[in-house]
Design a protein around this motif. Structure first.
Motif, PDB file in Angstrom:
ATOM      1  N   ARG A 169       1.111  -0.932   0.682  1.00 29.69           N
ATOM      2  CA  ARG A 169      -0.477  -0.308  -0.031  1.00 29.69           C
ATOM      3  C   ARG A 169       0.782   1.650  -0.122  1.00 29.69           C
ATOM      4  O   ARG A 169       0.611   2.105  -0.651  1.00 29.69           O
ATOM      5  N   LYS A 170       2.100   1.431   1.249  1.00 30.67           N
ATOM      6  CA  LYS A 170       2.875   2.493   0.767  1.00 30.67           C
ATOM      7  C   LYS A 170       3.989   1.836   1.861  1.00 30.67           C
ATOM      8  O   LYS A 170       3.800   1.016   2.488  1.00 30.67           O
ATOM      9  N   VAL A 171       4.445   3.610   1.540  1.00 32.24           N
ATOM     10  CA  VAL A 171       6.069   3.388   2.515  1.00 32.24           C
ATOM     11  C   VAL A 171       6.134   4.333   3.313  1.00 32.24           C
ATOM     12  O   VAL A 171       5.436   5.701   2.959  1.00 32.24           O
ATOM     13  N   ALA A 172       6.529   4.427   4.741  1.00 34.25           N
ATOM     14  CA  ALA A 172       6.683   5.172   5.509  1.00 34.25           C
ATOM     15  C   ALA A 172       7.288   6.370   4.772  1.00 34.25           C
ATOM     16  O   ALA A 172       8.575   6.390   4.030  1.00 34.25           O
ATOM     17  N   PRO A 173       6.398   7.535   5.206  1.00 32.93           N
ATOM     18  CA  PRO A 173       7.492   8.553   5.400  1.00 32.93           C
ATOM     19  C   PRO A 173       9.493   8.885   5.087  1.00 32.93           C
ATOM     20  O   PRO A 173       9.735   9.513   3.886  1.00 32.93           O
ATOM     21  N   LEU A 174       9.799   8.099   5.899  1.00 30.00           N
ATOM     22  CA  LEU A 174      11.270   8.188   6.009  1.00 30.00           C
ATOM     23  C   LEU A 174      12.063   7.256   4.939  1.00 30.00           C
ATOM     24  O   LEU A 174      13.075   7.181   5.057  1.00 30.00           O
ATOM     25  N   GLY A 175      10.699   6.631   3.797  1.00 28.31           N
ATOM     26  CA  GLY A 175      11.327   5.605   3.213  1.00 28.31           C
ATOM     27  C   GLY A 175      11.176   4.012   3.846  1.00 28.31           C
ATOM     28  O   GLY A 175      11.724   3.244   3.169  1.00 28.31           O
ATOM     29  N   ASP A 176      11.764   3.358   5.162  1.00 26.48           N
ATOM     30  CA  ASP A 176      11.312   2.233   6.013  1.00 26.48           C
ATOM     31  C   ASP A 176      10.122   2.892   7.170  1.00 26.48           C
ATOM     32  O   ASP A 176      10.518   3.702   7.590  1.00 26.48           O
ATOM     33  N   PRO A 177       9.040   1.728   7.218  1.00 26.98           N
ATOM     34  CA  PRO A 177       8.704   0.663   7.429  1.00 26.98           C
ATOM     35  C   PRO A 177       7.565   0.904   5.790  1.00 26.98           C
ATOM     36  O   PRO A 177       7.343   2.053   5.885  1.00 26.98           O
ATOM     37  N   MET A 178       7.495  -0.377   5.061  1.00 30.54           N
ATOM     38  CA  MET A 178       6.082  -1.242   4.224  1.00 30.54           C
ATOM     39  C   MET A 178       4.931  -0.618   4.634  1.00 30.54           C
ATOM     40  O   MET A 178       5.140  -1.522   5.964  1.00 30.54           O
ATOM     41  N   GLU A 179       3.630  -0.384   4.371  1.00 28.78           N
ATOM     42  CA  GLU A 179       3.065  -0.846   4.803  1.00 28.78           C
ATOM     43  C   GLU A 179       1.830  -1.788   3.578  1.00 28.78           C
ATOM     44  O   GLU A 179       2.278  -0.997   2.692  1.00 28.78           O
ATOM     45  N   SER A 214       2.381  -3.925   8.624  1.00 29.26           N
ATOM     46  CA  SER A 214       4.055  -2.862   8.526  1.00 29.26           C
ATOM     47  C   SER A 214       4.745  -3.889   8.831  1.00 29.26           C
ATOM     48  O   SER A 214       4.806  -4.271   9.722  1.00 29.26           O
ATOM     49  N   LEU A 215       5.697  -3.865   7.935  1.00 35.02           N
ATOM     50  CA  LEU A 215       6.798  -4.393   8.179  1.00 35.02           C
ATOM     51  C   LEU A 215       8.869  -3.694   7.141  1.00 35.02           C
ATOM     52  O   LEU A 215       7.901  -3.263   6.724  1.00 35.02           O
ATOM     53  N   ARG A 216       9.271  -4.085   8.336  1.00 32.39           N
ATOM     54  CA  ARG A 216      10.402  -3.253   8.091  1.00 32.39           C
ATOM     55  C   ARG A 216      11.147  -4.089   6.826  1.00 32.39           C
ATOM     56  O   ARG A 216      10.874  -5.265   5.650  1.00 32.39           O
ATOM     57  N   ASP A 230      13.242  -7.053   7.188  1.00 26.74           N
ATOM     58  CA  ASP A 230      12.002  -8.113   7.266  1.00 26.74           C
ATOM     59  C   ASP A 230      11.079  -8.661   5.612  1.00 26.74           C
ATOM     60  O   ASP A 230      11.297  -9.989   5.607  1.00 26.74           O
ATOM     61  N   ASN A 279       0.378  10.219   5.086  1.00 25.21           N
ATOM     62  CA  ASN A 279       1.343  10.510   3.988  1.00 25.21           C
ATOM     63  C   ASN A 279       2.273  11.205   3.555  1.00 25.21           C
ATOM     64  O   ASN A 279       3.317  11.360   5.068  1.00 25.21           O
ATOM     65  N   ARG A 280       3.346  10.710   2.355  1.00 29.07           N
ATOM     66  CA  ARG A 280       4.278  11.171   2.029  1.00 29.07           C
ATOM     67  C   ARG A 280       5.181  12.299   2.524  1.00 29.07           C
ATOM     68  O   ARG A 280       5.978  12.798   3.530  1.00 29.07           O
ATOM     69  N   PHE A 285       4.941   3.247  13.528  1.00 30.81           N
ATOM     70  CA  PHE A 285       5.303   3.469  11.543  1.00 30.81           C
ATOM     71  C   PHE A 285       6.063   5.059  11.569  1.00 30.81           C
ATOM     72  O   PHE A 285       6.604   4.246   9.896  1.00 30.81           O
ATOM     73  N   VAL A 286       5.638   5.556  11.308  1.00 32.37           N
ATOM     74  CA  VAL A 286       6.414   6.932  10.640  1.00 32.37           C
ATOM     75  C   VAL A 286       7.572   7.196  11.372  1.00 32.37           C
ATOM     76  O   VAL A 286       8.862   7.347  10.161  1.00 32.37           O
ATOM     77  N   ASP A 320       9.276   4.930  12.837  1.00 29.80           N
ATOM     78  CA  ASP A 320      10.634   3.563  12.585  1.00 29.80           C
ATOM     79  C   ASP A 320      11.719   3.912  12.332  1.00 29.80           C
ATOM     80  O   ASP A 320      12.685   3.469  13.087  1.00 29.80           O
ATOM     81  N   LYS A 321      12.148   4.598  11.259  1.00 31.67           N
ATOM     82  CA  LYS A 321      13.150   4.470  10.910  1.00 31.67           C
ATOM     83  C   LYS A 321      14.825   5.550  11.397  1.00 31.67           C
ATOM     84  O   LYS A 321      15.360   5.587  11.354  1.00 31.67           O
ATOM     85  N   PHE A 335       9.887  -5.647  13.450  1.00 30.67           N
ATOM     86  CA  PHE A 335       8.959  -4.827  13.334  1.00 30.67           C
ATOM     87  C   PHE A 335       8.112  -5.600  12.514  1.00 30.67           C
ATOM     88  O   PHE A 335       7.849  -4.546  11.517  1.00 30.67           O
ATOM     89  N   VAL A 336       7.010  -5.855  13.311  1.00 27.52           N
ATOM     90  CA  VAL A 336       6.243  -6.659  12.150  1.00 27.52           C
ATOM     91  C   VAL A 336       4.655  -5.922  13.390  1.00 27.52           C
ATOM     92  O   VAL A 336       4.459  -7.146  14.206  1.00 27.52           O
ATOM     93  N   MET A 337       4.203  -5.379  12.576  1.00 28.58           N
ATOM     94  CA  MET A 337       2.963  -4.463  13.409  1.00 28.58           C
ATOM     95  C   MET A 337       1.345  -4.607  12.780  1.00 28.58           C
ATOM     96  O   MET A 337       1.159  -3.832  11.879  1.00 28.58           O
ATOM     97  N   LEU A 341      -1.681  -2.078  11.774  1.00 28.02           N
ATOM     98  CA  LEU A 341      -1.729  -0.889  11.588  1.00 28.02           C
ATOM     99  C   LEU A 341      -3.571  -1.137  11.616  1.00 28.02           C
ATOM    100  O   LEU A 341      -4.266  -1.446  11.053  1.00 28.02           O
TER     101      LEU A 341
END
Lengths: 74, 718
Positions: free
Chosen positions: A41-51, A60-62, A65, B279-280, B389-390, B392-393, B496-498, B500
């Protein structure tokens, strides 16, 4: 090809879940098992993790992983 | 008939709501034996014969996470009469995966499908009778939120308990069944029929915890290992994956029979909200705005108004109520004590010790309640997991997890619940690291200290408070970088398997209850730990040796506190505040940080100090330079938190060694930073010594090295 390589807005089918122990079990417990269809569906704003959208819910998953999940692009 | 029912289900399925609705206020909260996972038990309001045990929210019964192990040990060892499995009707597939494990334990199961109101509104259909036949368990429809279907659910629980235990009905595919039959035959033929299945499946999965617990004979294990490998070759997969696959296939098959979804591809309201919120481009600004708003309301405005009223009114001179003046508690208590001719020392103990000490802490209660109200709402509506989620990185870089943000945010209110909030972090390593670093962020009790130093030495400069927060954040980042490279924390990166969860409006009752539970634990702390320590402190500063005998002292400089303080003052000499007053203030700060202000107040002979301590600014200017004051502030903000927070660290670490490490690290780190600030500061402002400068430079270089050195070898290999 692994799940990490799937672009946002695309779908993939799981071939195999690699890795071991707790992480792998967790990924499979959350419904990422052989044959299941996953929508990125999407990737977090900072590029990781994924949704992901899988089995009717959002997960959500890094990317690290996601790299353990072998898929074929759909 | 007395019935013990276990309430089991996924996180976010409405389990808490159902539990609260069923039991009302008849709840007992405790901990599961040996672990820090919270255990709740309660009696059903309408039928007190039924006790409900609320299991932790879980996705599976694997041996890997604390919650899952707690849940399955309870089910296997305590054998409740019934499992009430609550299932999110809008998310059947993953929820029924857990059901497929619960129905395998031989314990009668009642499946309560929750959120039926939403399912119906979406136009989806669930064939309850068919589902019931497939699962071999009574299925009922409920809505915990709207409180519908609850009587039927309770009725079903009673019926299931009357019927008693039953042999599980779900079958795996032929090859797996074959292996399971072998395992049952080889190992479990003396167990009751209905219990054999669960053990057999666990042995098939090579579940280490179960194997250890059963202390199975090695030769038998080797024997069944053959059966397992045989199946694995057949499926070209390992046994754990085979079982999980089969379960999900089983659930998918059931659903194709019993469930039809009306709107397959349409976006739900939750999807649309999420499109904006994560949103990004908008995610980070929205996040910043939310945090600012919460902080602004709970700490800067509403919280402060109420806190000021508590401190200056209720625990101060007095306050106005509809035009009538109501004296503050200290005034009222003082008058009462004088009236009954209370002894002077007792009056002092009650007024200065107990009322003063506990009152100072209770003053923060409103602020903390407002903060917890917001946090409970954020958790309840589903935004907390989006924060993780936002972010984590970003947090990953410092060796923390996206979920670490939550404890740190809560920690701005109070470190105790902040540390407690670290429970939501699954990975042991991330959790420990979060516990160690959370209290670096200034909590609300540290604000008066900041205000005091800013006022006394920096002319109330506006930059001091932001600098304190910035230092807290920097301390977390630097510590993360240092700790993650040590041997203690190297090793496997945590998953990090979460989930939403879909956004939804949390029931007001739940939000209020969560706020109350956390706030209450803070009040309890004020009533126990802090009460005790204020009494001890009062004694230490009131008594001492004077004129050759031990007793109450007139001159504070002769008190036990002053004597002990001067004994340790040398420790802080390199930091620039090697006088006994600052030493004592630092020590009393361990009881509660805001004590630092009141201690200075007492030590400089001004019994009543306002929150910012204007009365003693001049006295402070005499013992501090701006540089040493800032070093003092830094040390007190970063070093070990108050006793209550240390207690929380001990509780969450569940281990003395780790507790000692955490507190030792915090103090050591604080010492290094304060040393650098004081020595560099005084050197560049013309004072100081070359030796001190060199020492500080050495410490700084050491910190930089620890921070920037390559990771320990174990991690490189990964």
């Amino acid at each position: 090809m692994t799940l990490k390589d799937i672009k946002v807005g695309h779908k993939a089918r799981v071939l195999k879940v690699n890795g071991e122990g707790a992480v792998r079990r967790r990924i499979m417990d959350m419904g990422i098992t052989k044959g299941v269809e996953i929508y990125v569906r999407k990737v977090a704003p900072l590029g990781d993790p994924m949704e992901l959208f899988v089995r009717g819910y959002e997960l959500s998953l890094r990317k690290a992983d996601a790299d353990m999940i072998e898929v074929t692009s759909l | 008939m007395k019935i013990k029912a276990a309430l089991a289900g996924n996180p976010n399925c409405g389990k808490t709501t159902l539990f609260n609705v069923l039991t009302g206020s008849n709840q007992f909260v405790g901990n599961w034996p040996g672990v820090t996972v919270e255990k709740k038990e309660g009696r059903v309001r309408k039928n007190p014969d039924i006790t409900v045990v609320d299991l932790p929210g879980i996705y599976s019964l694997s041996p890997y996470t604390l919650e899952e192990v707690v849940a399955r040990n309870f089910l296997v060892d305590e054998k409740p009469d019934v499992i009430l499995n609550i299932v999110d009707g809008t998310n059947l597939e993953r929820n029924l995966y857990l059901t497929s494990q619960l129905t395998e334990m031989g314990i009668p199961v009642v499946v309560a499908i929750n959120m039926m109101d939403i399912v119906r509104r979406n136009g989806d259909k669930i064939d309850i009778d068919m589902l019931s036949i497939h699962l071999g368990a009574k299925v009922v429809e409920i809505s915990a939120l709207k409180e519908t279907g609850l009587d039927e659910a309770i009725e079903a629980v009673i019926r299931a308990a009357e019927k008693g235990r039953r042999i599980p009905q779900h079958n795996f595919s032929g090859e797996v069944e074959h292996a399971l039959a072998h395992i049952e035959e080889a190992l479990f033929h003396d167990l009751p029929d209905e219990e054999q299945r669960w053990y057999a499946v666990k042995l098939f999965e090579r579940d280490k915890a179960v194997i250890e617990k059963l202390a199975t004979d090695k030769s038998i294990l080797a024997h069944i290992e053959k059966d397992i490998t045989h199946v694995e070759e057949e499926f070209d997969d390992d046994s754990e994956a085979i079982i999980i696959n089969e379960r999900y296939n089983y659930v998918a098959k059931i659903l194709s029979d019993c469930y039809s979804k009306k709107n397959k591809n349409g976006l739900t309201l939750s999807d649309r909200i999420d499109r904006v919120v994560t949103n990004r481009f908008l995610a980070l600004p929205i996040f910043a705005a939310v945090i600012f708003l919460i902080y602004y309301i709970s700490v800067s405005t509403v919280g402060t108004w109420v806190t000021d009223w508590m401190n200056d009114g209720v625990f101060g001179e007095g306050w106005q109520l509809f035009g009538r003046f109501i004296p503050g508690i200290p005034v009222a208590v003082g008058e009462l004590l004088t009236k009954i001719n209370c002894a002077d020392w007792l009056q002092s103990l009650i007024l200065d010790g107990i009322v003063g000490g506990v009152g100072a802490v209770l003053g923060f209660v409103p602020q903390i309640f407002v903060l917890f109200l917001f946090l409970a709402f954020l958790e309840g509506c589903g935004y907390m997991s989006r924060i993780a989620f936002v972010l984590d990185k970003l947090f990953r870089k410092f060796g923390l997890s996206g979920k670490s943000f939550i404890p740190i945010l809560v920690g701005t209110g109070c470190g105790v619940p902040g540390i407690m909030a670290s429970r939501t972090i699954e990975s042991d390593r991330d959790r420990k690291m979060t516990i160690i670093t959370t209290t670096f962020i200034p909590c609300s009790a540290k604000l008066p200290v900041i205000a005091l130093i800013a006022g006394a030495l920096f002319n109330e400069a506006a930059w001091v408070a932001p600098a304190a927060y910035f230092m807290g954040i920097a301390a977390i980042v630097v510590s993360g970088l240092i700790l993650k490279k040590t041997k203690l924390f190297s090793g496997d990166a945590s998953p990090f398997v979460m989930e939403l969860p879909a956004y939804h409006m949390p029931p007001l009752k739940n939000v209020l209850r969560s706020m109350w539970e956390r706030g209450w634990s803070f009040i309890k702390k004020a009533g126990t730990v802090i009460l005790l320590s204020t009494v001890v402190l009062w004694f230490l500063q009131g008594f001492g040796f004077e004129n050759g005998s031990f007793g109450m002292v007139e001159d504070l400089n002769k008190s036990v506190l002053a004597t002990t303080g001067s004994l340790f003052a040398w420790i802080f000499k390199p930091l620039g505040f090697g006088n006994w007053q600052s030493t004592v203030a630092t020590f009393t700060g361990l009881i509660a940080k805001e004590n630092v202000v009141s201690t200075f107040g007492v030590l400089f002979g001004s019994a009543e100090v306002s929150e910012h301590g204007q009365e003693i600014w001049t006295a402070l200017q005499a013992i501090f330079t701006p540089v040493s004051a800032f070093a003092f502030l830094s040390f007190n903000l970063l070093c070990a938190p108050c006793f209550a927070a240390m207690g929380a660290i001990r509780r969450e670490m569940n281990n003395w060694k780790w507790t000692a490490f955490a507190i030792g690290y915090q103090c050591g780190f604080a010492y290094c930073i304060a040393l650098i600030i004081n020595q560099f500061g005084s050197f560049f402002s013309g004072g100081g010594s070359l030796l001190g400068f060199a020492a500080a430079a050495l410490v700084l270089a050491g910190l930089l090295f620890m921070m920037l050195r390559p990771a320990s070898r174990k991690e490189i290999k990964k």
